[in-house]
Design an enzyme around this catalytic site. Structure first.
Site, PDB file in Angstrom:
ATOM      1  N   ALA A   1       0.781  -1.232   0.000  1.00 42.56           N
ATOM      2  CA  ALA A   1       0.000   0.000   0.000  1.00 42.56           C
ATOM      3  C   ALA A   1       0.815   1.286   0.000  1.00 42.56           C
ATOM      4  O   ALA A   1       0.275   2.346  -0.297  1.00 42.56           O
ATOM      5  CB  ALA A   1      -0.936   0.016   1.223  1.00 42.56           C
ATOM      6  N   GLY A   2       2.115   1.238   0.374  1.00 38.70           N
ATOM      7  CA  GLY A   2       2.855   2.483   0.494  1.00 38.70           C
ATOM      8  C   GLY A   2       3.050   3.186  -0.829  1.00 38.70           C
ATOM      9  O   GLY A   2       3.183   2.530  -1.862  1.00 38.70           O
TER      10      GLY A   2
ATOM     11  N   GLY B   1      -1.482   6.501  -1.555  1.00 33.30           N
ATOM     12  CA  GLY B   1      -2.435   7.199  -2.418  1.00 33.30           C
ATOM     13  C   GLY B   1      -3.632   6.340  -2.776  1.00 33.30           C
ATOM     14  O   GLY B   1      -4.789   6.753  -2.607  1.00 33.30           O
TER      15      GLY B   1
ATOM     16  N   CYS C   1       2.933   0.526 -12.619  1.00 30.66           N
ATOM     17  CA  CYS C   1       3.181   1.785 -13.317  1.00 30.66           C
ATOM     18  C   CYS C   1       4.320   1.561 -14.306  1.00 30.66           C
ATOM     19  O   CYS C   1       5.350   2.223 -14.270  1.00 30.66           O
ATOM     20  CB  CYS C   1       3.521   2.904 -12.333  1.00 30.66           C
ATOM     21  SG  CYS C   1       3.585   4.526 -13.123  1.00 30.66           S
TER      22      CYS C   1
END
Length: 516
Positions: free
Chosen positions: A330-331, A334, A452
């Site tokens: 999760a870090g 966002g 990403c």
């Protein structure tokens, strides 16, 4: 000179591309700690070498400043990136605050910093030719100063004489014995414009298209090759992507559902609602961290593509209960913040997992007052950690650590740091995390795998291999209907690849899998 206006936020903190937690004491600067500044000086209490310490830049010839403050700030940021492995989107704002730069000065410093980092490969090739020696043989402080000077000559409206003289003044401060050399090199650079230098130095498009595009648009050849492969070999579209990667991206805000609407937020901050995400707001400039809506938790900085892939998980069709959600890595928080806000509206609860302690703290901060439980643990321990039982969660997000090739416009230094050799360890980690997610989700539940990066090894290959090795029945869900209607260029499915040049987002990849 650069057009006036407030400084842009050039980097989203919502990235999964950095696997290295900051070393103790590193603060915002980067991964490796700091080295002494050339020319002496002493460290400030915050750890950065003061521009005023040691050499006094205000003691130039004739009483004028040796180096103006915006150029000095840009130099310090670029030097920190190369010397300390710092991240420009973190280090530059700190420098601007310390120097008290705002408005036109801050905008110019930002343009010089990010422009130099984006065009680094091409600038280095030009400086090598102009100097008659490999740029890597030039003393690092002088090399960074020359890069800033060459960028001004080739990519800004700064007059050539001003770009040369200001850079020579900078070299006088950081490498006093090289002023004559710097002057000669920059005058040679100024003999041609950027297009003429590319025509002279780049291989022809016909004989070596990848090499030509790499030098013309300042990307490593392996990255250009990966982009071209992901785009089906279309070199025209690859060129458009590379051009977009070298543009300054706008700031994207996420209006947290239940706290503020996108239209309301846009009116408040002077922005515009996003094109696709119902939560997105485009901000023309400024420091987003200073906005009241960000400070009080009604909004956060997040690329619209990140919003879209996180939201897709929440709208995937689901049979049965829908109250237990999981963000497996999760870090810095966002996507967890957006998922937690949606969960609050739907009576669900999110478990957010982060292996790095400092990033787990960021997740906790980003999700305060939301129905989110933050676990500081490794997401691969599903089935071993009693807080991460198997077949327990209804929806699972795997926002996997990756090369970050999809966010090069926001983190331009990443294109020069990443290497093909990084892929082996990353893809192994990605497969392990996705395998853990498939163990964590209940039969009938859904998993969203997100990176990403458009690199096919990190996207299609990882998903296919992880599903094959999982030992559980898995079906791919067509992700295209999970995105807003009317989005162009989503391909043939079932996975989706977003692109900066098609969608104005980072190059986010999304695959949605349902466990049988």
């Amino acid at each position: 000179m650069s057009s006036p206006g407030p400084v842009r936020d050039e980097g989203s903190p919502d990235e999964r591309s950095d696997l290295r937690p900051a070393s103790p004491g590193d603060g915002q600067w980067g991964a490796r700690g700091r080295r002494d500044r050339p020319g002496g000086g002493r460290p400030t209490p915050g750890g950065r070498w003061s521009a005023r310490a040691g050499t006094d830049r205000r003691a130039g010839r004739g009483g004028r400043p040796a180096v103006d403050r915006p150029r000095q700030a840009a130099y310090e940021a670029v030097a920190a990136v190369h010397r300390d492995d710092a991240f420009a989107n973190l280090v530059l704002p700190a420098i601007l605050r310390e120097e008290g730069l705002t408005g036109r000065d801050a905008a110019f410093a930002t343009e010089l910093t990010y422009g130099t980092l984006r065009h680094l490969g091409t600038l280095d090739a030009i400086l090598t030719a102009a100097a008659g020696r490999d740029v890597q043989r030039i003393d690092p402080p002088v090399r960074d100063a020359l890069r800033l000077g060459a960028y001004q000559l080739l990519h800004t409206r700064v007059p050539a004489h001003a770009a040369v003289s200001s850079t020579v003044d900078l070299v006088r401060m950081v490498g006093p014995g090289a002023t004559g050399f710097a002057n000669a090199v920059l005058r040679e650079v100024a003999e041609r414009d950027a297009d003429a230098w590319v025509e002279r130095l780049a291989p022809s498009m016909e004989s070596d298209p990848i090499g030509h595009l790499a030098l013309a648009y300042s990307h490593p050849q392996w990255v250009v090759r990966a982009f071209a492969e992901a785009l089906g070999g279309d070199l025209g579209e690859t060129t458009r992507l590379l051009i977009e990667d070298n543009e300054r991206p706008p700031v994207h805000l996420c209006a947290r559902p239940g706290r503020v609407g996108a239209v309301e937020l846009a009116d408040e901050v002077g922005g515009a609602p996003g094109a696709f995400s119902p939560y997105a707001v485009y901000l023309s400039g400024g420091a987003p961290g200073d906005l009241p809506a960000v400070a009080d938790g009604r909004a956060h900085v997040q690329d619209e593509g990140s919003q879209l892939v996180a939201t897709a998980l929440t709208v995937a069709p689901l049979d049965g209960p829908d109250g237990r959600w999981l963000d497996l890595c999760a870090g810095p928080g966002g996507k967890a913040g957006l998922l937690g806000a949606i969960a609050a509206e739907r009576g669900a609860r999110l478990t957010a997992v982060e292996v790095a302690e400092h990033r787990a703290r960021l997740v906790a901060q980003a999700t305060r007052d939301l129905p989110v439980t933050v676990l500081h643990t490794d997401g691969r321990t599903v089935g071993q950690d009693p807080k991460l039982p198997e077949e327990h969660f209804d929806r699972v997000l795997v926002d996997a650590p990756c090369t970050g090739l999809g966010s090069l416009r926001r983190r331009p230094e990443s294109r020069w740091r990443r290497q093909p050799s990084d892929l082996s360890a990353l893809t192994r980690l990605q497969r392990e995390l996705l395998g853990a997610a498939l163990r964590a989700v209940r039969p009938g539940g859904v998993v969203a795998y997100v990176t990403c990066s458009p690199h096919t090894v990190e996207t299609h290959v990882t998903v296919t291999e992880a599903a094959r090795r999982s030992g559980v029945p898995v079906d791919f869900v067509d992700a295209r209907p999970l995105l807003p209607a009317g989005m162009p260029g989503l391909g043939d499915g079932p996975t989706v690849q977003l692109w900066p040049h098609r969608h104005g987002t980072d190059a986010m990849f999304l695959a949605v899998l349902r466990r049988g």
